[in-house]
Motif scaffolding. Structure first.
Motif, mmCIF file in Angstrom:
data_model
loop_
_atom_site.group_PDB
_atom_site.id
_atom_site.type_symbol
_atom_site.label_atom_id
_atom_site.label_comp_id
_atom_site.label_asym_id
_atom_site.label_seq_id
_atom_site.Cartn_x
_atom_site.Cartn_y
_atom_site.Cartn_z
ATOM 1 N N LEU A 120 0.903 -1.151 -0.044
ATOM 2 C CA LEU A 120 0.004 -0.022 -0.016
ATOM 3 C C LEU A 120 0.778 1.150 0.142
ATOM 4 N N PHE A 121 2.071 1.260 0.878
ATOM 5 C CA PHE A 121 2.858 2.468 0.698
ATOM 6 C C PHE A 121 3.566 2.373 -0.464
ATOM 7 N N ALA A 122 3.923 1.291 -1.113
ATOM 8 C CA ALA A 122 4.910 1.425 -2.386
ATOM 9 C C ALA A 122 3.875 1.896 -3.477
ATOM 10 N N GLY A 123 2.482 1.448 -3.445
ATOM 11 C CA GLY A 123 1.482 2.041 -4.555
ATOM 12 C C GLY A 123 1.319 3.277 -4.169
ATOM 13 N N THR A 124 1.172 3.993 -2.919
ATOM 14 C CA THR A 124 0.879 5.524 -2.915
ATOM 15 C C THR A 124 2.282 6.143 -3.375
ATOM 16 N N SER A 125 3.286 5.537 -3.307
ATOM 17 C CA SER A 125 4.604 6.213 -3.730
ATOM 18 C C SER A 125 4.431 6.243 -5.229
ATOM 19 N N ILE A 126 3.997 5.210 -6.015
ATOM 20 C CA ILE A 126 3.965 5.190 -7.513
ATOM 21 C C ILE A 126 2.690 6.387 -7.734
ATOM 22 N N ALA A 127 1.730 6.433 -7.026
ATOM 23 C CA ALA A 127 0.680 7.476 -7.374
ATOM 24 C C ALA A 127 1.470 8.831 -7.219
ATOM 25 N N GLU A 128 2.180 9.216 -6.186
ATOM 26 C CA GLU A 128 2.801 10.504 -6.002
ATOM 27 C C GLU A 128 3.782 10.745 -7.156
ATOM 28 N N GLN A 129 4.626 9.816 -7.625
ATOM 29 C CA GLN A 129 5.416 9.952 -8.658
ATOM 30 C C GLN A 129 4.646 10.327 -10.027
ATOM 31 N N SER A 130 3.377 9.702 -10.063
ATOM 32 C CA SER A 130 2.642 10.140 -11.122
ATOM 33 C C SER A 130 2.007 11.310 -11.238
ATOM 34 N N ARG A 131 1.757 11.920 -10.184
ATOM 35 C CA ARG A 131 1.362 13.101 -9.947
ATOM 36 C C ARG A 131 2.447 14.175 -10.051
ATOM 37 N N ILE A 132 3.675 13.980 -9.637
ATOM 38 C CA ILE A 132 4.775 14.730 -9.821
ATOM 39 C C ILE A 132 5.076 14.895 -11.408
ATOM 40 N N PHE A 133 5.048 13.769 -11.979
ATOM 41 C CA PHE A 133 5.270 13.706 -13.485
ATOM 42 C C PHE A 133 3.991 14.697 -14.120
ATOM 43 N N ASP A 134 2.873 14.425 -13.777
ATOM 44 C CA ASP A 134 1.758 15.249 -14.252
ATOM 45 C C ASP A 134 2.003 16.679 -14.285
ATOM 46 N N ARG A 135 2.216 17.135 -12.999
ATOM 47 C CA ARG A 135 2.713 18.754 -12.860
ATOM 48 C C ARG A 135 3.531 18.999 -13.670
ATOM 49 N N SER A 136 4.800 18.211 -13.695
ATOM 50 C CA SER A 136 5.818 18.990 -14.467
ATOM 51 C C SER A 136 5.576 19.030 -15.926
ATOM 52 N N TYR A 137 4.715 17.807 -16.345
ATOM 53 C CA TYR A 137 4.492 17.758 -17.841
ATOM 54 C C TYR A 137 3.643 18.984 -18.242
ATOM 55 N N ASP A 138 2.653 19.279 -17.531
ATOM 56 C CA ASP A 138 1.866 20.477 -17.600
ATOM 57 C C ASP A 138 2.472 21.761 -17.664
#
Length: 177
Positions: A120-138
């Protein structure tokens, strides 16, 4: 200049970032739980190790899926997991033909819960990395749009003066390094 991503990295990266940690967690928890089973239960069953590893794999999959989800799935996930555990445990404890598996169930459930929480912690980390990528891509996309708008304005000004230049400018056509 931007750096191009090689296609091999696109295929290896998900394996290294998601599948490999998932497998490592399964192996470590399976070794610990199977070791505890072997120390406590005498004589141990050969089938126990496969059953313990299966429960741990299910828990790890559920944990990483729930953690990486971008929707609030925990309200649905937890009751479903508890129902699954209760149903399996109840079935095994009530069947006389499965009485030999009764000593294994606590180890399966402990391993499943540990794998679920860790992943669950590892999945949360993956979701946070995805959010960071989305913000930098925007931010990158907004910057590129602004550059294109400025270039369009420049081209319009040049066209009004009678100097017709090609679009896009040569700086936009530069290959990746």
């Amino acid at each position: 200049m931007e750096k191009c991503t090689q296609s091999a990295i696109l295929f290896i990266s998900p394996f290294i970032q998601t599948l490999l940690p998932w497998l490592v967690v399964i192996v470590i928890i399976a070794i610990v739980t199977s070791g505890a089973y072997r120390l406590i239960v005498k004589p141990p069953l050969r089938e126990a190790y496969g059953l313990i590893t299966s429960f741990i794999s299910i828990g790890a999959l559920l944990g990483i899926t729930a953690g990486a989800s971008k929707t609030p799935v925990l309200g649905t996930f937890l009751p479903a997991l508890i129902t699954l555990i209760t149903a399996i445990t109840g079935y095994i404890f009530t069947r006389d033909g499965l009485a030999k598996f009764r000593p294994i169930i606590p180890f399966c459930l402990v391993g499943m819960m540990m794998a679920t929480v860790i992943n669950l912690f590892a999945g949360t980390s993956i979701a946070e990395q995805s959010r960071i990528f989305d913000r930098s891509y925007d931010a990158w996309l907004l910057e590129r749009k602004m550059v294109i708008d400025v270039q369009k304005e420049f081209m319009l000004i040049m066209a009004k003066k009678g100097d017709f230049t090609s679009f896009p400018p040569s700086i936009m056509n530069a290959p990746c390094e």
